[in-house]
Design an enzyme around this catalytic site. Structure first.
Site, PDB file in Angstrom:
ATOM      1  N   GLU A 111       0.766  -1.148  -0.151  1.00 54.71           N
ATOM      2  CA  GLU A 111      -0.084  -0.154  -0.116  1.00 54.71           C
ATOM      3  C   GLU A 111       0.831   1.305   0.139  1.00 54.71           C
ATOM      4  O   GLU A 111       0.630   2.242  -0.649  1.00 54.71           O
ATOM      5  CB  GLU A 111      -0.983   0.112   1.210  1.00 54.71           C
ATOM      6  CG  GLU A 111      -1.859  -1.097   1.286  1.00 54.71           C
ATOM      7  CD  GLU A 111      -2.714  -1.299   2.515  1.00 54.71           C
ATOM      8  OE1 GLU A 111      -2.225  -0.581   3.604  1.00 54.71           O
ATOM      9  OE2 GLU A 111      -3.544  -2.038   2.678  1.00 54.71           O
ATOM     10  N   SER A 327       5.132  -8.090  -9.052  1.00 50.50           N
ATOM     11  CA  SER A 327       5.664  -6.942  -8.161  1.00 50.50           C
ATOM     12  C   SER A 327       4.732  -5.910  -8.382  1.00 50.50           C
ATOM     13  O   SER A 327       3.542  -5.957  -9.113  1.00 50.50           O
ATOM     14  CB  SER A 327       7.005  -6.441  -8.845  1.00 50.50           C
ATOM     15  OG  SER A 327       6.815  -5.856 -10.163  1.00 50.50           O
TER      16      SER A 327
END
Length: 434
Positions: A111, A327
């Site tokens: 995040e 990723s």
């Protein structure tokens, strides 16, 4: 009279002399001479049996090596695993807590990248059991050569949350002095070699390190982690071959998580995964259910003992699934269905599996779960706030250090030129945050 191939120095002389013996036999019918041995003896006394039946070996696409497991998807003991589990409540809880910590750290830092607070991140989602299970079976003196999805191995060894955060934020607390991109961890104290971006470079390095450890008598093994996609790289073959022929105490740990970035396994290889390659190198091997942390722990411990006692390599293939994107630069929903991802998250998660196992034994409950997750998230967020507040490493000095033991004159001259240049244009080089 018995003739064997070892008396003939070259293939050409073998053929000529065998044919001359054949002609000799045809003229001497009354002499019993066995000129066709049942096997050929080659260098190093390797014996290859002969046959008069021509047979083309065709691999069976439906034949697969089984994967060892202890717990099924619901946390129940497998039927033949009744005698396999010898784990105490504290040990099971330790494994579980580390997996949860790793999961929460991944969520927060993922995040943080999405918010622009760090530049890059990779999670271990779905592979927590591989990380913690294998790490818990090793000793600190065993050297680790990781790829980039083994943060849990370092976490188990004692790398703190603040260590992880400082590295990802490239601040002055980063042991790498901010020179590496995020998730490229390393720790000399914890015997964890710094991660490198180029794929598979760590695998031949691990073989060499294991050979050195053997020569020095360290009584330790080397463990290298890599994905199944890395096994397609050119570095993989020489690493395996060197380790096998030089008898190196190294454990090759393959995380087969289903995808090499966007390439599924069906497009990566035609054989039975990576485990099938071990036989060609004359290497011991075992396949394990990577979502069963107890099985991973047991298999890794066995592999370590074998490598150490026999001074030979072992290949482990852990069958798992990468539940997250490759990723933060990847959107995996472009090449796989969301339903597939949700299936693995909901039905096959290694954390859920161990939790169910503990709950069945009254070792865990909802109250402990809420307390653990709330506490770990608080600790991660505190580390993030501290990491963001730390200054960046000093740029002018760090840029020129750590290449030479003593900085040579030509490097000192370059440093002096850069300092003068930045002094002339201070508005273009803001280093107030450093």
């Amino acid at each position: 009279i018995m003739f064997t191939l070892k008396h003939f120095k070259t293939p050409a002389t073998r053929w000529c002399r065998l044919n001359s013996f054949k002609r000799y036999k045809s003229t001497q019918q009354n002499v019993n001479i066995n000129i066709w041995p049942s096997f050929g003896e080659y260098s190093e006394d390797v014996k290859v049996p002969f046959t008069n039946e021509m047979h083309l070996e065709i691999p069976d696409p439906d034949k697969h090596r089984p994967a060892y497991r202890i717990l099924d998807e619901n946390g129940n003991l497998c039927p033949d695993a009744k005698e396999e589990v010898d784990i105490k409540v504290n040990d099971a809880q330790s494994l579980y807590k580390k997996m949860v910590t790793l999961q929460i750290m991944d969520q927060v830092l993922y995040e943080a990248q999405r918010q622009g607070r760090i530049s890059f991140y990779m999670t271990t989602s779905g592979e927590e059991g591989v990380n913690i299970g294998s790490a818990s079976a090793l000793e600190l003196k065993d050297t680790i050569f990781a790829q980039y999805r083994e943060a849990g191995v370092l976490l188990w060894r004692g790398f703190t949350l603040q260590n992880f955060i400082d590295q990802c934020f490239s601040n002055c607390g980063d042991p790498g002095k901010g020179r590496q991109m995020p998730i490229h961890y390393g720790s000399k104290e914890l015997n964890f070699q710094t991660i490198s971006s180029p794929l598979t470079t760590q695998v031949p390095q691990a073989a060499g390190a294991a050979y050195a450890a053997k020569r020095m008598g360290t009584n330790a093994v080397v463990v290298t982690y890599f994905g199944e996609g890395a096994a397609s790289e050119g570095d993989f073959h020489p690493a395996m071959n060197f380790a096998a022929t030089l008898h190196c105490p190294v454990v090759f740990f393959c995380r087969n998580n289903g995808y090499a970035i966007s390439t599924p396994v069906k497009d990566q290889y035609a054989g039975d995964g990576i485990i099938s390659r071990a036989e060609g190198y004359g290497m011991a091997s075992i396949r394990v259910d990577g979502n069963c942390v107890l099985a991973v722990q047991k298999v890794t411990k066995m592999a370590r003992e074998y490598a150490l006692q026999n001074s030979k390599p072992v290949l482990i293939e852990a069958m798992s699934y990468r539940q997250g994107h490759h990723s933060t630069s990847d959107d995996s929903t472009r090449y796989r269905d969301i339903e597939e991802i949700e299936h693995w998250k909901n039905d096959c998660h290694p954390i859920t599996r161990l939790r169910k196992f503990m709950e069945d034994r009254h070792w865990w409950n909802n109250d402990l779960e809420k307390e653990l997750r709330a506490n770990e998230r608080r600790l991660v967020l505190e580390a993030v706030r501290e990491g963001e507040d730390k200054a960046k490493p000093e740029p002018l000095t760090n840029l020129f250090e750590d290449v030479y033991d003593t900085i040579p004159p030509h490097i000192m001259e370059q440093q002096h030129e850069l300092t003068e240049h930045m002094a002339l244009y201070p508005d273009d080089y803001n280093i107030d945050e450093h």
